[in-house]
Design a protein around this motif. Structure first.
Motif, PDB file in Angstrom:
ATOM      1  N   ASP A 241     -16.622  26.767 -13.854  1.00  0.00           N
ATOM      2  CA  ASP A 241     -16.177  27.617 -12.762  1.00  0.00           C
ATOM      3  C   ASP A 241     -14.908  28.376 -13.144  1.00  0.00           C
ATOM      4  N   GLN A 242     -13.936  27.642 -13.618  1.00  0.00           N
ATOM      5  CA  GLN A 242     -12.616  28.205 -13.875  1.00  0.00           C
ATOM      6  C   GLN A 242     -12.619  29.261 -14.974  1.00  0.00           C
ATOM      7  N   ARG A 243     -13.610  29.198 -15.826  1.00  0.00           N
ATOM      8  CA  ARG A 243     -13.687  30.166 -16.923  1.00  0.00           C
ATOM      9  C   ARG A 243     -14.181  31.543 -16.456  1.00  0.00           C
ATOM     10  N   SER A 244     -14.529  31.655 -15.188  1.00  0.00           N
ATOM     11  CA  SER A 244     -14.919  32.964 -14.637  1.00  0.00           C
ATOM     12  C   SER A 244     -13.851  33.560 -13.730  1.00  0.00           C
ATOM     13  N   PHE A 245     -12.786  32.808 -13.457  1.00  0.00           N
ATOM     14  CA  PHE A 245     -11.806  33.253 -12.470  1.00  0.00           C
ATOM     15  C   PHE A 245     -11.106  34.554 -12.868  1.00  0.00           C
ATOM     16  N   LYS A 246     -10.896  34.759 -14.172  1.00  0.00           N
ATOM     17  CA  LYS A 246     -10.226  35.987 -14.616  1.00  0.00           C
ATOM     18  C   LYS A 246     -11.055  37.224 -14.275  1.00  0.00           C
ATOM     19  N   ALA A 247     -12.365  37.071 -14.224  1.00  0.00           N
ATOM     20  CA  ALA A 247     -13.224  38.202 -13.850  1.00  0.00           C
ATOM     21  C   ALA A 247     -12.930  38.630 -12.417  1.00  0.00           C
ATOM     22  N   ILE A 248     -12.852  37.650 -11.530  1.00  0.00           N
ATOM     23  CA  ILE A 248     -12.622  37.932 -10.116  1.00  0.00           C
ATOM     24  C   ILE A 248     -11.217  38.493  -9.910  1.00  0.00           C
ATOM     25  N   PHE A 249     -10.249  37.917 -10.607  1.00  0.00           N
ATOM     26  CA  PHE A 249      -8.873  38.398 -10.547  1.00  0.00           C
ATOM     27  C   PHE A 249      -8.787  39.860 -11.001  1.00  0.00           C
ATOM     28  N   SER A 250      -9.428  40.179 -12.129  1.00  0.00           N
ATOM     29  CA  SER A 250      -9.406  41.555 -12.648  1.00  0.00           C
ATOM     30  C   SER A 250     -10.025  42.531 -11.654  1.00  0.00           C
ATOM     31  N   ARG A 251     -11.142  42.119 -11.055  1.00  0.00           N
ATOM     32  CA  ARG A 251     -11.814  42.970 -10.067  1.00  0.00           C
ATOM     33  C   ARG A 251     -10.900  43.264  -8.886  1.00  0.00           C
ATOM     34  N   PHE A 252     -10.214  42.245  -8.410  1.00  0.00           N
ATOM     35  CA  PHE A 252      -9.355  42.425  -7.248  1.00  0.00           C
ATOM     36  C   PHE A 252      -8.084  43.195  -7.604  1.00  0.00           C
TER      37      PHE A 252
ATOM     38  N   ASP B 229     -12.879  33.155 -30.351  1.00  0.00           N
ATOM     39  CA  ASP B 229     -12.349  31.791 -30.455  1.00  0.00           C
ATOM     40  C   ASP B 229     -13.416  30.712 -30.459  1.00  0.00           C
ATOM     41  N   GLY B 230     -14.697  31.083 -30.388  1.00  0.00           N
ATOM     42  CA  GLY B 230     -15.774  30.099 -30.433  1.00  0.00           C
ATOM     43  C   GLY B 230     -16.254  29.641 -29.074  1.00  0.00           C
ATOM     44  N   TYR B 231     -15.576  30.005 -28.005  1.00  0.00           N
ATOM     45  CA  TYR B 231     -16.009  29.670 -26.651  1.00  0.00           C
ATOM     46  C   TYR B 231     -16.918  30.772 -26.141  1.00  0.00           C
ATOM     47  N   TYR B 232     -17.855  30.403 -25.294  1.00  0.00           N
ATOM     48  CA  TYR B 232     -18.806  31.400 -24.805  1.00  0.00           C
ATOM     49  C   TYR B 232     -19.380  30.949 -23.476  1.00  0.00           C
ATOM     50  N   GLY B 233     -19.925  31.881 -22.714  1.00  0.00           N
ATOM     51  CA  GLY B 233     -20.567  31.550 -21.454  1.00  0.00           C
ATOM     52  C   GLY B 233     -20.582  32.712 -20.494  1.00  0.00           C
ATOM     53  N   LEU B 234     -21.196  32.491 -19.347  1.00  0.00           N
ATOM     54  CA  LEU B 234     -21.291  33.520 -18.323  1.00  0.00           C
ATOM     55  C   LEU B 234     -19.904  33.967 -17.882  1.00  0.00           C
ATOM     56  N   GLY B 235     -18.998  33.016 -17.666  1.00  0.00           N
ATOM     57  CA  GLY B 235     -17.658  33.350 -17.219  1.00  0.00           C
ATOM     58  C   GLY B 235     -16.901  34.212 -18.211  1.00  0.00           C
ATOM     59  N   GLU B 236     -17.051  33.906 -19.501  1.00  0.00           N
ATOM     60  CA  GLU B 236     -16.365  34.690 -20.527  1.00  0.00           C
ATOM     61  C   GLU B 236     -16.860  36.141 -20.543  1.00  0.00           C
ATOM     62  N   GLN B 237     -18.174  36.321 -20.404  1.00  0.00           N
ATOM     63  CA  GLN B 237     -18.717  37.689 -20.396  1.00  0.00           C
ATOM     64  C   GLN B 237     -18.271  38.455 -19.148  1.00  0.00           C
ATOM     65  N   MET B 238     -18.311  37.790 -17.998  1.00  0.00           N
ATOM     66  CA  MET B 238     -17.871  38.419 -16.750  1.00  0.00           C
ATOM     67  C   MET B 238     -16.414  38.858 -16.847  1.00  0.00           C
ATOM     68  N   SER B 239     -15.568  37.972 -17.361  1.00  0.00           N
ATOM     69  CA  SER B 239     -14.138  38.255 -17.403  1.00  0.00           C
ATOM     70  C   SER B 239     -13.825  39.449 -18.291  1.00  0.00           C
ATOM     71  N   ALA B 240     -14.422  39.466 -19.467  1.00  0.00           N
ATOM     72  CA  ALA B 240     -14.196  40.588 -20.373  1.00  0.00           C
ATOM     73  C   ALA B 240     -14.683  41.899 -19.750  1.00  0.00           C
ATOM     74  N   LEU B 241     -15.872  41.861 -19.160  1.00  0.00           N
ATOM     75  CA  LEU B 241     -16.446  43.065 -18.568  1.00  0.00           C
ATOM     76  C   LEU B 241     -15.564  43.612 -17.441  1.00  0.00           C
ATOM     77  N   GLU B 242     -15.062  42.727 -16.577  1.00  0.00           N
ATOM     78  CA  GLU B 242     -14.294  43.187 -15.426  1.00  0.00           C
ATOM     79  C   GLU B 242     -12.922  43.747 -15.810  1.00  0.00           C
ATOM     80  N   VAL B 243     -12.282  43.184 -16.810  1.00  0.00           N
ATOM     81  CA  VAL B 243     -11.011  43.758 -17.263  1.00  0.00           C
ATOM     82  C   VAL B 243     -11.213  45.206 -17.682  1.00  0.00           C
ATOM     83  N   LEU B 244     -12.252  45.445 -18.461  1.00  0.00           N
ATOM     84  CA  LEU B 244     -12.504  46.793 -18.965  1.00  0.00           C
ATOM     85  C   LEU B 244     -12.949  47.735 -17.853  1.00  0.00           C
ATOM     86  N   LEU B 245     -13.842  47.283 -16.984  1.00  0.00           N
ATOM     87  CA  LEU B 245     -14.334  48.143 -15.908  1.00  0.00           C
ATOM     88  C   LEU B 245     -13.220  48.560 -14.958  1.00  0.00           C
ATOM     89  N   ASN B 246     -12.286  47.657 -14.708  1.00  0.00           N
ATOM     90  CA  ASN B 246     -11.248  47.967 -13.735  1.00  0.00           C
ATOM     91  C   ASN B 246     -10.119  48.806 -14.307  1.00  0.00           C
TER      92      ASN B 246
END
Length: 456
Positions: free
Chosen positions: A312-323, A372-389
């Motif tokens: 869960d926590q690995r997706s929080f940056k996506a939501i933060f970036s969006r807001f 860094d070797g970590y991966y997942g839905l949250g990581e992709q969401m977070s990266a995408l939202e930083v750039l989109l916003n």
């Protein structure tokens, strides 16, 4: 939603390719190159979608990602379409948003109602709120509108406002049998505040402003937002009803701050009241702790340094970036500063999204040199939202019913469907759950004995 789940996917899998030394090949200043890079990151996000697979539920992503995160991920894909114009995944996005609405059209589907929390429902509501504001393709006439669905979520959540304990507030969980029913968390109340703010602006119905004021007053009164500083207000995690919410957990998560930052920005934009800008500036002032010193790279300060962020926590940056992006639109006085922080993270995100067998898998720690070797839905969401916003000013801002939005509203949506929820004055403690387990086992034994007698 910060469940006590195991930390999965945090160790780099041996079957993934070695980390490339170069960043994702994307020139952010060139529209074509930028859109090509955003497509690769979005595709990486959709690689986790399993809703079209046999036996799977449309709208859901692969295990171990919970239902709430699916709702948040569809907001990322909605943003992707809006800022790039690429409609590749629009059909599955629309199907997913409608499939999960539930029989009562309030995002309490039968496949989730035994485990669903207030915050879970809230994030789906926020996604369809965004669909209404962006004029995403409207459902056909036999389906509810995006605005209707957002209002249905808001109304069912508001109905659960509980004054029996802590003088108000929403519990984390909806149902008594779920762990966390005795906890009133900030994110559930933040979702209610955030939706009230956006619905107020979208509909011009001042009842939503009153609700936003009510939630804000409550979270500050109980100390979930600490207003003791004049310029930097931390947003904490929540508290238990057993001590009347007085022992507040001081964990700070990016998305909690983001919910109140964007909500206050919407209210400032809608009302013009300076107090909302002051509140926004104060929460934002503290939120700078989520950016690393010297580089201003965004990170999840409560768990990332210790490598203990769960799924869960690995997706929080996506939501933060969006807001943050929404806040820069709704409160232009803060635009330059907010965008400077998103801009600072951009090159680090690009060099992080260079891993995996596909070459564009994004990592968790953006300050790491390469993937860094970590991966997942949250990581992709977070990266995408930083750039989109970074692109929020390239498109029209969120629409309202008076500025071109076409999704029809219904202020009573969901308000007559309260039988789907559980009374707030019922508390099931651990000993009661144990007792209920013994009763269930006893009944089962009686049924088995009865069946045996029938057979013989």
């Amino acid at each position: 939603m910060t469940r006590l789940s195991s930390i999965l996917g945090l160790v780099a899998p041996i079957f993934m390719a070695a980390t490339p030394a170069t960043a994702l090949d994307m020139d952010f200043t060139d529209t074509t190159s930028r859109n090509e890079g955003l497509y690769l990151i979005a595709k990486g996000l959709m690689d986790y979608y399993t809703g079209n697979d046999t036996g799977q539920s449309p709208g859901m992503f692969s295990n171990p990602y919970y239902w709430w995160e699916a709702g948040a991920a569809w907001n990322s894909m909605l943003d992707y379409w809006f800022y790039t114009g690429n409609d590749t995944w629009n059909d599955v996005l629309k199907t997913s948003l409608l499939y999960q609405i539930g029989d009562d059209w309030n995002y309490m589907p039968s496949n989730q109602t035994t485990t669903e929390g207030n915050d879970d429902q809230g994030f789906w509501g926020i996604t369809v709120m965004a669909a209404a504001e962006k004029n995403f393709s409207n459902p056909s006439s036999e389906w509810p509108s995006w605005a209707y669905l957002a209002q249905a979520v808001f109304n069912t959540m508001a109905w659960r406002w509980d004054t029996t304990y802590c003088n108000g507030g929403l519990r984390w969980q909806i149902f008594t049998w779920n762990n966390g029913y005795n906890y009133k968390n900030t994110v559930s109340n933040g979702c209610l505040f955030h939706m009230a703010a956006r619905l107020a602006r979208y509909t011009s119905n001042e009842t939503y402003v009153q609700w936003a004021e009510k939630v804000w007053d409550w979270v500050t009164d109980v100390g979930y937002i600490n207003t003791s500083s004049s310029t930097a207000w931390p947003v904490y995690d929540g508290g238990y009803i057993s001590d009347n919410c007085t022992d507040v957990s001081n964990l700070e998560w990016t998305y909690n701050s983001g919910l109140f930052i964007a909500g206050a920005a919407y209210l400032y934009n809608h009302t013009g009241d300076q107090k909302w800008l002051t509140r926004l500036e104060s929460v934002w002032g503290r939120s700078k702790v989520f950016f690393m010193a010297n580089t201003n790279v965004m990170y999840e300060a409560a768990c990332q340094p210790t490598l203990r962020c769960n799924n869960d926590q690995r997706s929080f940056k996506a939501i933060f970036s969006r807001f943050l992006g929404l806040a820069s639109l709704m409160a232009p006085p803060l635009n330059d500063e907010i965008q400077s922080y998103l801009s600072a993270s951009t090159p680090y995100v690009l060099q992080s999204c260079s891993g995996g067998s596909d070459g564009h898998t994004c990592g968790l720690d953006w300050s790491y040199s390469g993937w860094d070797g970590y991966y997942g839905l949250g990581e992709q969401m977070s990266a995408l939202e930083v750039l989109l916003n970074r692109l929020v000013w390239t498109k029209p801002g969120p629409l309202t019913l008076t500025s071109g939005a076409t999704s029809e509203q219904n202020s009573s949506a969901g308000s007559s469907l309260t039988t789907a929820t559980v009374s707030n004055d019922i508390v099931v403690e651990s000993k009661d759950r144990i007792g209920a387990g013994f009763i269930t086992a006893f009944v089962l034994i009686l049924l088995l004995i009865s069946a045996w007698w029938m057979i013989i």
